[in-house]
Design an enzyme around this catalytic site. Structure first.
Site, PDB file in Angstrom:
ATOM      1  N   ASP A  43       0.675  -1.494   0.042  1.00  0.00           N
ATOM      2  CA  ASP A  43      -0.383   0.208   0.386  1.00  0.00           C
ATOM      3  C   ASP A  43       1.051   1.495   0.152  1.00  0.00           C
ATOM      4  O   ASP A  43       0.434   1.823   0.696  1.00  0.00           O
ATOM      5  CB  ASP A  43      -0.841  -0.223   1.341  1.00  0.00           C
TER       6      ASP A  43
ATOM      7  N   GLN B  51       2.128  -6.002  -3.678  1.00  0.00           N
ATOM      8  CA  GLN B  51       2.531  -5.510  -1.263  1.00  0.00           C
ATOM      9  C   GLN B  51       4.115  -5.389  -1.213  1.00  0.00           C
ATOM     10  O   GLN B  51       4.023  -4.187  -2.059  1.00  0.00           O
ATOM     11  CB  GLN B  51       2.494  -7.671  -1.338  1.00  0.00           C
TER      12      GLN B  51
ATOM     13  N   LYS C 170       2.205   2.681  -5.399  1.00  0.00           N
ATOM     14  CA  LYS C 170       2.991   1.864  -6.393  1.00  0.00           C
ATOM     15  C   LYS C 170       2.066   2.086  -7.593  1.00  0.00           C
ATOM     16  O   LYS C 170       2.602   2.327  -8.766  1.00  0.00           O
ATOM     17  CB  LYS C 170       2.807   0.258  -6.355  1.00  0.00           C
TER      18      LYS C 170
ATOM     19  N   GLY D  45      -4.794  -3.999  -4.259  1.00  0.00           N
ATOM     20  CA  GLY D  45      -5.503  -3.246  -5.084  1.00  0.00           C
ATOM     21  C   GLY D  45      -4.806  -2.295  -5.578  1.00  0.00           C
ATOM     22  O   GLY D  45      -4.524  -1.909  -4.127  1.00  0.00           O
ATOM     23  N   HIS D  46      -5.371  -1.670  -5.895  1.00  0.00           N
ATOM     24  CA  HIS D  46      -5.120   0.072  -6.135  1.00  0.00           C
ATOM     25  C   HIS D  46      -5.356   0.769  -6.886  1.00  0.00           C
ATOM     26  O   HIS D  46      -6.226   0.128  -8.367  1.00  0.00           O
ATOM     27  CB  HIS D  46      -3.838   0.130  -6.651  1.00  0.00           C
TER      28      HIS D  46
HETATM   29  P1  IMP Z   1      -2.744 -12.686   1.983  1.00  0.00           P
HETATM   30  O1  IMP Z   1      -2.298 -11.914   0.914  1.00  0.00           O
HETATM   31  O2  IMP Z   1      -4.266 -12.018   1.673  1.00  0.00           O
HETATM   32  O3  IMP Z   1      -2.475 -13.643   2.279  1.00  0.00           O
HETATM   33  O4  IMP Z   1      -2.569 -12.191   3.442  1.00  0.00           O
HETATM   34  C1  IMP Z   1      -0.963 -12.254   3.960  1.00  0.00           C
HETATM   35  C2  IMP Z   1      -0.577 -10.596   5.117  1.00  0.00           C
HETATM   36  O5  IMP Z   1      -0.499  -9.839   3.706  1.00  0.00           O
HETATM   37  C3  IMP Z   1      -2.061 -10.248   5.327  1.00  0.00           C
HETATM   38  O6  IMP Z   1      -1.559  -9.435   6.341  1.00  0.00           O
HETATM   39  C4  IMP Z   1      -2.412  -9.077   4.526  1.00  0.00           C
HETATM   40  O7  IMP Z   1      -3.260  -7.585   4.951  1.00  0.00           O
HETATM   41  C5  IMP Z   1      -1.256  -9.066   3.903  1.00  0.00           C
HETATM   42  N1  IMP Z   1      -1.879  -8.608   2.088  1.00  0.00           N
HETATM   43  C6  IMP Z   1      -2.436  -8.972   0.976  1.00  0.00           C
HETATM   44  N2  IMP Z   1      -2.072  -7.898   0.298  1.00  0.00           N
HETATM   45  C7  IMP Z   1      -2.020  -6.942   0.675  1.00  0.00           C
HETATM   46  C8  IMP Z   1      -1.949  -5.381  -0.343  1.00  0.00           C
HETATM   47  O8  IMP Z   1      -1.584  -5.502  -1.582  1.00  0.00           O
HETATM   48  N3  IMP Z   1      -1.263  -4.501   0.563  1.00  0.00           N
HETATM   49  C9  IMP Z   1      -1.323  -4.991   2.279  1.00  0.00           C
HETATM   50  N4  IMP Z   1      -1.208  -5.585   2.717  1.00  0.00           N
HETATM   51  C10 IMP Z   1      -1.435  -6.763   1.814  1.00  0.00           C
END
Ligand code: IMP
Length: 440
Positions: free
Chosen positions: A13, A224, A16, A40-41
């Site tokens: 977040d 991420q 990017k 997501g953006h």
């Molecule tokens: P997962 O990717 O859904 O398995 O989540 C694993 C961890 O990564 C969690 O703490 C989510 O909140 C974090 N996470 C996954 N995608 C994002 C993102 O795009 N931005 C911020 N945190 C993310």
């Protein structure tokens, strides 16, 4: 022409999407290399507001080839929804978009397992996005994953689905006490997805190789952030993919020698969604203020992001493990009006000061940040496009970020719109080394 990887230096977040959107104008190809619809953006331009989860935002430029590499996990429903959304807004999607046949699929059982698993963990839960990302990557590593290319072979797809469901349904019913998954229902649904996606399924590694041979300019779009990387992040509070720069190669099928630069995106403060250590977290009114002014709510889940001061230890770690060539600092404007700003220069734990990110989760969870205080600024930087016109305190703050991160800043974002950006140097300029000292 150079090939540039764009990655998040914090916990995702970082903004990017906006930087990719700006640089994509000069890119011939934009390729996603890891993650899935957990990312997501939002891109705001003169054609409207677009929310992206899977498709590279470069799709908004005519003539830019947008690819989803083999390292991404695909929820076909989410992908189709995004295609519909973009096409509904008049964006042309044809041969300018392809997804790797080697990318793994997310199936309904991945989401069911993830949900049951997170629930059963109680306070140890990761706080995942619930998109089935982790279980899909787990299947890939266990060599029982089903790939996008398998959608084109119904017999094979059905067989793999059947084999997996025998075991998975046992777990769902006996261990998690939830409803089992019906093979026929999933099969029929995925065949409808296959029909919609078939023209976009390709060997994207070959497409990239051809683009490289032609001297085309490629942006590798990371999702991420560094500290969510499965190997190098704050394990186990991470996502399940390689969100650091190395993932750009394994996730797209290009060799490291084709990468010319790595641009790290760093928010001017820090945020994190979900559980896990966050040394500079602010649980007070200052943190709440950053959350409100920075609109720190997830584009994917709508969850409130935890907020804190800029962490120089975390970003310097990102410089090292990604081999950053430069930084883009985002959301500087959110700090407007803060009387005092703090930057973390180290962690205090067990009588020791850590200047480097410790691998030990206990140390990261229990450490106390060592701060350096700086004067804030009262003049608005919102929408600023000129570095020279920034308040002196903001320039000092940015300079200190460069020193702590050991990486120079090429871009500064001062608002959500494309034009609300200060470009000090074009990160797409040919290869150069990261340096701390910047004269301007
Ligand atoms: P997962 O990717 O859904 O398995 O989540 C694993 C961890 O990564 C969690 O703490 C989510 O909140 C974090 N996470 C996954 N995608 C994002 C993102 O795009 N931005 C911020 N945190 C993310």
């Amino acid at each position: 022409m150079p090939n540039l990887v764009i990655i998040g230096t914090q916990w995702g977040d970082e903004g990017k999407g906006k930087i990719v959107d700006i640089l994509a104008r000069e890119a011939d190809v934009v390729v996603r290399y890891q993650g899935g619809s957990n990312a997501g953006h939002t891109v705001i331009n003169n054609r409207g507001t677009f929310v992206f989860h899977l498709i590279p935002s470069g799709i908004l430029y005519r003539g830019t080839l947008c690819l989803i590499g083999n390292g991404v996990v695909i929820d076909p429903a989410a992908l189709i929804e995004e295609l519909d959304h973009l096409q509904g807004k008049g964006i042309r999607i044809g041969s300018n978009f392809a997804v790797s046949g080697r990318a793994h699929l997310i199936l309904p059982y991945h989401k069911a397992i993830e949900k049951a698993n997170e629930q059963s963990k109680g306070s140890r839960r990761i706080g995942t996005t619930g998109r089935g990302i982790g279980p899909s990557y787990a299947d890939k590593m266990s060599r029982i994953g089903i790939r996008v290319g398998d959608l084109l072979n119904p017999t094979l797809f059905r067989r793999k689905l059947h084999e997996n469901l025998v075991e998975i349904n046992w777990f769902l019913e006996r261990l998690y006490h939830v409803e089992k998954i019906e093979l026929e229902k999933v099969f029929q649904q995925y065949m409808i997805y296959a029909d919609r996606l078939k023209d976009h399924i390709a060997d994207t590694s070959i497409m990239l190789s051809k683009a490289i041979q032609r001297g085309h300019n490629i942006l590798f779009e990371g999702a991420q952030g560094t500290h969510l990387d499965v190997d190098l992040g704050t394990y186990p509070y991470v996502t399940s993919s390689s969100s650091t720069a190395g993932g750009a190669c394994t996730g797209t099928g290009v060799g490291p020698t084709v990468i010319d630069g790595v641009l790290g995106i760093a928010k001017a403060y820090t945020t994190r969604v979900g559980s896990g250590p966050f040394p500079t977290e602010l649980t007070d009114a200052i943190g709440a203020g950053l959350q409100e002014r920075g609109k720190e709510f997830g584009a994917t889940t709508g969850r409130a992001r935890r907020c804190g001061w800029f962490d120089g230890v975390a970003v310097r770690y990102a410089t090292r493990v990604n081999g950053l060539t430069s930084l883009a600092v985002t959301k500087l404007d959110v700090l407007d009006g803060c009387k005092e700003l703090k930057l973390c220069t180290g962690y205090r734990y067990g009588g020791k000061i850590y200047r480097d990110m410790p691998a030990d989760l206990d140390a990261l969870t229990s450490c106390e940040p060592v701060y350096e205080a700086m004067r804030g600024w009262t003049v608005s930087t919102t929408g600023a496009t000129s570095y020279a016109k920034l308040p002196r305190e903001a320039k000092r703050y940015l300079k200190r970020i460069e020193e702590l991160a050991e990486c120079r800043i090429d871009m500064i974002s001062t608002g959500s719109k494309r034009q609300e950006t200060i470009i000090l140097r074009n990160p797409l300029e040919p290869k150069r080394k990261a340096t701390t000292a910047t004269k301007r």
